[in-house]
Scaffold this motif. Structure first.
Motif, short mmCIF file in Angstrom:
data_model
loop_
_atom_site.label_atom_id
_atom_site.label_comp_id
_atom_site.label_asym_id
_atom_site.label_seq_id
_atom_site.Cartn_x
_atom_site.Cartn_y
_atom_site.Cartn_z
N LEU A 131 0.85 -1.09 -0.17
CA LEU A 131 0.07 -0.02 -0.09
C LEU A 131 0.97 1.09 -0.02
O LEU A 131 0.71 2.21 -0.61
CB LEU A 131 -1.01 0.17 1.28
N ASP A 132 2.16 1.20 0.66
CA ASP A 132 3.08 2.35 0.68
C ASP A 132 3.15 2.44 -0.70
O ASP A 132 3.78 3.80 -0.95
CB ASP A 132 4.02 1.94 1.79
N HIS A 133 4.02 1.34 -1.36
CA HIS A 133 4.54 1.79 -2.64
C HIS A 133 3.34 2.56 -3.60
O HIS A 133 3.63 3.33 -4.39
CB HIS A 133 4.73 0.54 -3.53
N ALA A 134 1.91 1.85 -3.32
CA ALA A 134 1.01 2.30 -4.30
C ALA A 134 0.73 3.94 -3.94
O ALA A 134 0.78 4.70 -5.00
CB ALA A 134 -0.27 1.64 -4.14
N VAL A 135 0.48 4.38 -2.72
CA VAL A 135 0.29 5.65 -2.55
C VAL A 135 1.59 6.68 -2.68
O VAL A 135 1.36 7.69 -3.41
CB VAL A 135 0.16 5.76 -0.87
N GLU A 136 2.69 6.13 -2.46
CA GLU A 136 3.89 7.31 -2.71
C GLU A 136 4.07 7.17 -4.12
O GLU A 136 4.80 8.19 -4.61
CB GLU A 136 5.17 6.59 -1.99
N SER A 137 3.58 6.12 -4.87
CA SER A 137 3.69 6.20 -6.38
C SER A 137 2.93 7.20 -6.83
O SER A 137 3.18 7.81 -7.98
CB SER A 137 3.51 5.07 -7.16
N LEU A 138 2.02 7.74 -6.25
CA LEU A 138 1.06 8.79 -6.82
C LEU A 138 1.75 10.20 -6.72
O LEU A 138 1.44 10.96 -7.45
CB LEU A 138 -0.17 9.00 -5.93
N TYR A 139 2.58 10.37 -6.06
CA TYR A 139 3.77 11.56 -6.06
C TYR A 139 4.95 11.14 -6.28
O TYR A 139 5.97 12.25 -5.89
CB TYR A 139 3.30 12.28 -4.80
N ARG A 140 5.57 10.08 -6.75
CA ARG A 140 7.04 9.78 -6.98
C ARG A 140 7.26 10.29 -8.32
O ARG A 140 6.53 10.10 -9.15
CB ARG A 140 6.97 8.07 -6.76
N PRO A 141 8.28 10.72 -8.45
CA PRO A 141 8.73 11.46 -9.65
C PRO A 141 9.04 10.28 -10.73
O PRO A 141 9.50 9.21 -10.40
CB PRO A 141 10.18 12.23 -9.24
N GLY A 142 8.55 10.40 -11.96
CA GLY A 142 8.68 9.43 -12.89
C GLY A 142 7.85 8.61 -13.13
O GLY A 142 7.80 7.82 -14.20
N VAL A 143 6.78 8.56 -12.43
CA VAL A 143 5.56 7.56 -12.50
C VAL A 143 4.69 8.10 -13.57
O VAL A 143 4.08 9.28 -13.34
CB VAL A 143 5.08 7.16 -11.32
#
Length: 380
Positions: free
Chosen positions: A192-204
């Motif tokens: 869940l942490d991966h999914a949530v932080e991918s919403l604001y992770r650069p390059g996604v």
């Protein structure tokens, strides 16, 4: 069993295939060995999985039936201490192995990457050796080119290279039945942490962010179901697929860090002996709440839109929706029985500022004060 819970997927020469489905290891592992031209495998796993379950023996049996078994190395501890990795390098050489089959959670998967990294360093060039990952948790380490391990001083060290990405992945829910409940559910929060932080992770890119929304929805749905019905293999398979969606393999030129929740998790995990899944249970909800103050308008919009996928009504404002997402995450943590505190893990309060500085970068960063406040609240 629904037919869409079994199948395979590949998208490049580097990733020969992701095979999924209960019982898929028996057919998928030989296929991946053939695709790689691999002749002898070193199994890298953890001591508990090796000594307390039949999971590793199952994998050994498949390799032996295809005359591809070299040896089993199970001296991989939590957070992958470098001493174990060095012994793993020697075990790889002694076995005459040309492929690593990792079995277990994030530590064996990352340790396998680190072993290959050290082998590459010794050879002076990227070696042709690869990893086939058979995860038994939901931590999703198998989808990235980065590996974390703990150095001799107890600090987290990261290495990253496209050559370290596993060439094959097998998601066999049948092999997860022996995973302890707390480990299984808490690594679900890691996903869940991966999914949530991918919403604001650069390059996604946006299409993958929408895949993260699907992961969020499934994790919120199936983690409570798995807690209620731990023997339901179908639910466990859906969770493995959700974990995959949370961090879909991307072709990146260089490793791009996630966000503050991951950054704090790396600082808390190895140094204080806190499992990665539990660090996400601690940090994700308050970090999302902090985005109301620290996030860009675009980041907040991506987070706020998650409520739609969780079938929750909007509060009427972007900031309110971000806070509602944070509350929903914390409620999920609580409902799964995963609420923890830094006091439980004996993290000294005098270390808070140092942890914050290591995670954020500089005390002058506007996020520093907020990060200190987040950590101080985690003692309650």
């Amino acid at each position: 069993m629904a037919s869409d819970l079994t199948g395979s997927y590949a998208y490049s020469d580097s990733l020969k295939g992701i095979h999924f489905g209960p019982g898929s290891t028996a057919t998928a592992l030989p296929k991946l060995l053939d695709a790689l031209g691999a002749k002898k495998a070193l199994i890298v796993t953890g001591r508990s999985l090796f000594t307390k379950t039949d999971v590793v023996k199952t994998v050994e049996g498949i390799l032996k039936a295809h005359d591809a078994y070299g040896a089993t190395f199970y001296e991989i501890g939590e957070h992958a201490p470098v001493a174990g990795i060095r012994r793993g390098v020697q075990a790889f050489k002694d076995a005459g192995a040309d492929v690593i089959v990792s079995v277990g959670g994030g530590s064996p998967v990352d340790a396998a990457k680190a072993i290959l990294h050290f082998v590459q360093q010794e050879s002076g060039a990227p070696a042709p050796f690869k990893q086939i990952a058979i995860p038994t948790t939901l931590s999703a380490a198998e989808y990235t080119m980065g590996a974390g391990f703990t150095d001799d001083s107890g600090n987290k060290v990261a290495v990253a290279s496209p050559s370290l990405v596993p060439a094959g992945i097998i998601l066999d829910a049948q092999l997860t039945l022996a995973t302890p409940e707390r480990l299984w559910l808490s690594t679900g929060l890691r996903a869940l942490d991966h999914a949530v932080e991918s919403l604001y992770r650069p390059g996604v890119p946006p299409p993958l962010k929408h895949l993260c929304y699907a992961a969020l929805a499934d994790l919120f749905t199936y983690l409570p179901l798995s807690k209620a019905h731990p023997e339901d293999v179908s639910t466990r398979q859906k969770l493995q697929i959700a974990s995959w969606m949370s961090i879909w393999p991307m072709q990146l030129e260089k490793f791009v860090a996630f966000g503050l929740s991951h950054g704090l998790g790396h600082r808390l995990g190895a140094r204080y002996g806190i499992p990665h899944g539990i660090t996400s249970c601690l940090t994700l909800a308050p970090v999302v709440a902090a985005k109301v103050e620290l996030g860009s308008p675009q980041d907040k919009e991506w987070l706020a839109n998650a409520l739609f996928y969780l079938r929750k009504p909007s509060t009427g404002s972007v900031d309110g929706d971000v806070l509602e997402l944070s509350k929903s995450i914390q409620q999920l943590v609580n409902d799964l029985g995963l609420h923890s505190t830094l006091s439980q893990y004996n993290v000294p309060k005098e270390d808070v500022q140092q942890i914050a500085e290591l995670a954020v970068g500089k005390k002058e960063d506007p996020a520093f004060v907020k990060t200190v406040a987040i950590l101080e609240a985690l003692y309650e």
